[in-house]
Design a protein around this motif. Structure first.
Motif, PDB file in Angstrom:
ATOM      1  N   ALA A  99       0.852  -1.192   0.000  1.00  0.00           N
ATOM      2  CA  ALA A  99       0.000   0.000   0.000  1.00  0.00           C
ATOM      3  C   ALA A  99       0.884   1.237   0.000  1.00  0.00           C
ATOM      4  CB  ALA A  99      -0.911   0.006   1.222  1.00  0.00           C
ATOM      5  N   TYR A 100       0.492   2.236  -0.776  1.00  0.00           N
ATOM      6  CA  TYR A 100       1.248   3.478  -0.906  1.00  0.00           C
ATOM      7  C   TYR A 100       0.325   4.676  -0.704  1.00  0.00           C
ATOM      8  CZ  TYR A 100       5.189   0.918  -2.836  1.00  0.00           C
ATOM      9  OH  TYR A 100       6.252   0.071  -2.981  1.00  0.00           O
ATOM     10  N   THR A 101       0.915   5.774  -0.272  1.00  0.00           N
ATOM     11  CA  THR A 101       0.184   7.027  -0.147  1.00  0.00           C
ATOM     12  C   THR A 101       1.166   8.186  -0.090  1.00  0.00           C
ATOM     13  OG1 THR A 101      -1.536   8.209   1.086  1.00  0.00           O
ATOM     14  CG2 THR A 101       0.167   7.097   2.388  1.00  0.00           C
ATOM     15  N   VAL A 107      -2.496   4.136   5.490  1.00  0.00           N
ATOM     16  CA  VAL A 107      -1.342   3.223   5.526  1.00  0.00           C
ATOM     17  C   VAL A 107      -0.992   2.806   6.948  1.00  0.00           C
ATOM     18  CG1 VAL A 107      -0.336   3.902   3.303  1.00  0.00           C
ATOM     19  CG2 VAL A 107       0.412   5.044   5.419  1.00  0.00           C
ATOM     20  N   THR A 110      -3.057  -0.302   7.040  1.00  0.00           N
ATOM     21  CA  THR A 110      -2.480  -1.405   6.267  1.00  0.00           C
ATOM     22  C   THR A 110      -1.246  -1.969   6.955  1.00  0.00           C
ATOM     23  OG1 THR A 110      -1.248   0.137   4.833  1.00  0.00           O
ATOM     24  CG2 THR A 110      -3.395  -0.640   4.040  1.00  0.00           C
ATOM     25  N   SER A 111      -0.421  -1.105   7.551  1.00  0.00           N
ATOM     26  CA  SER A 111       0.781  -1.608   8.225  1.00  0.00           C
ATOM     27  C   SER A 111       0.413  -2.453   9.440  1.00  0.00           C
ATOM     28  CB  SER A 111       1.718  -0.462   8.619  1.00  0.00           C
ATOM     29  OG  SER A 111       1.164   0.331   9.636  1.00  0.00           O
ATOM     30  N   SER A 117       3.768  -1.100   3.789  1.00  0.00           N
ATOM     31  CA  SER A 117       3.111   0.180   3.539  1.00  0.00           C
ATOM     32  C   SER A 117       4.140   1.286   3.407  1.00  0.00           C
ATOM     33  CB  SER A 117       2.142   0.484   4.687  1.00  0.00           C
ATOM     34  OG  SER A 117       1.221  -0.585   4.837  1.00  0.00           O
ATOM     35  N   THR A 119       4.861   5.641   2.716  1.00  0.00           N
ATOM     36  CA  THR A 119       4.463   7.033   2.523  1.00  0.00           C
ATOM     37  C   THR A 119       5.430   7.650   1.513  1.00  0.00           C
ATOM     38  OG1 THR A 119       5.887   7.957   4.257  1.00  0.00           O
ATOM     39  CG2 THR A 119       3.656   7.248   4.918  1.00  0.00           C
ATOM     40  N   LEU A 149       6.060   0.074   7.947  1.00  0.00           N
ATOM     41  CA  LEU A 149       5.798   1.385   7.364  1.00  0.00           C
ATOM     42  C   LEU A 149       7.132   1.995   6.947  1.00  0.00           C
ATOM     43  CD1 LEU A 149       3.779   3.592   6.621  1.00  0.00           C
ATOM     44  CD2 LEU A 149       4.053   4.516   8.920  1.00  0.00           C
TER      45      LEU A 149
END
Length: 195
Positions: A99-101, A107, A110-111, A117, A119, A149
């Motif tokens: 997952a990315y953002t 995130v 998700t983490s 995940s 950022t 993360l």
């Protein structure tokens, strides 16, 4: 669009939690043009890294269906902005590879679900922007720190946590640091208010 039917339980989804507000904070980047260029480089790196995966884009609910710069909607399955992120994760955790953002707190979820995940804000923003967003994603008193993360600073960081295996089957809410409970707005079973 809807989640495609699948034949196996393999993890083949990469989700990007987007937000058109990425360019709203002009004090956090040198110029809008350079920020968009950097964003395009990062998105292209994600697409290349996961070329054999199904790419999903989840717009922020306040974006009303708009997507952020750099997203080619022909390459992504668009998750309805009305769909709750937590519901999506509960239904598809075993299929999500990463997952990315830029700066969505999704995130963090998700983490905690054991999904690698990432950022992207540290690769886009100046020191003021990084310091501001670090307050959302870093908690020095958290023990252990947020699992899986990664804060991407260059495109070389894309996918670095994917090889880590963390067998998290459920979230122990008692182990989630208070600062993250506040950010995630985790609700108590006995009340509708955030704890």
């Amino acid at each position: 669009s809807r989640i495609k039917p699948y034949k196996t339980r393999s993890n083949n989804i990469v989700v990007l939690f987007g937000d058109t507000d990425v360019l709203r904070f002009s004090e956090y980047f040198e110029s809008q043009k350079k920020c968009i260029e950097k964003l395009n480089i990062l998105i292209t790196a994600i697409e290349e890294r996961y070329k054999d995966s199904d790419l999903y884009y989840k717009p922020h609910p306040s974006n009303k269906g708009k997507v952020m710069p750099g997203i080619d909607t022909r390459k992504y399955n668009i998750i309805a902005d009305s769909q709750n992120t937590q519901t999506f994760l509960e239904l598809h955790t075993s299929r999500i590879k990463a997952a990315y953002t830029i700066f969505s707190t999704s995130v963090l979820w998700t983490s905690f679900f054991g999904i690698p995940s990432y950022t992207l804000y540290r690769a886009l923003y100046n020191n003021d922007g990084i310091k501001r967003l670090n307050t959302l994603f870093e908690n020095p008193s958290a023990t252990p720190p947020v699992p899986l993360l990664v804060h991407v600073t260059t495109k070389k960081d894309i996918g670095t946590a994917d090889r880590i295996s963390l067998p998290i089957l459920s979230i122990d809410l008692d182990a989630v640091p208070q600062a993250y409970k506040k950010i995630l707005c985790i609700q108590s079973q006995n009340t509708a208010q955030c704890i």
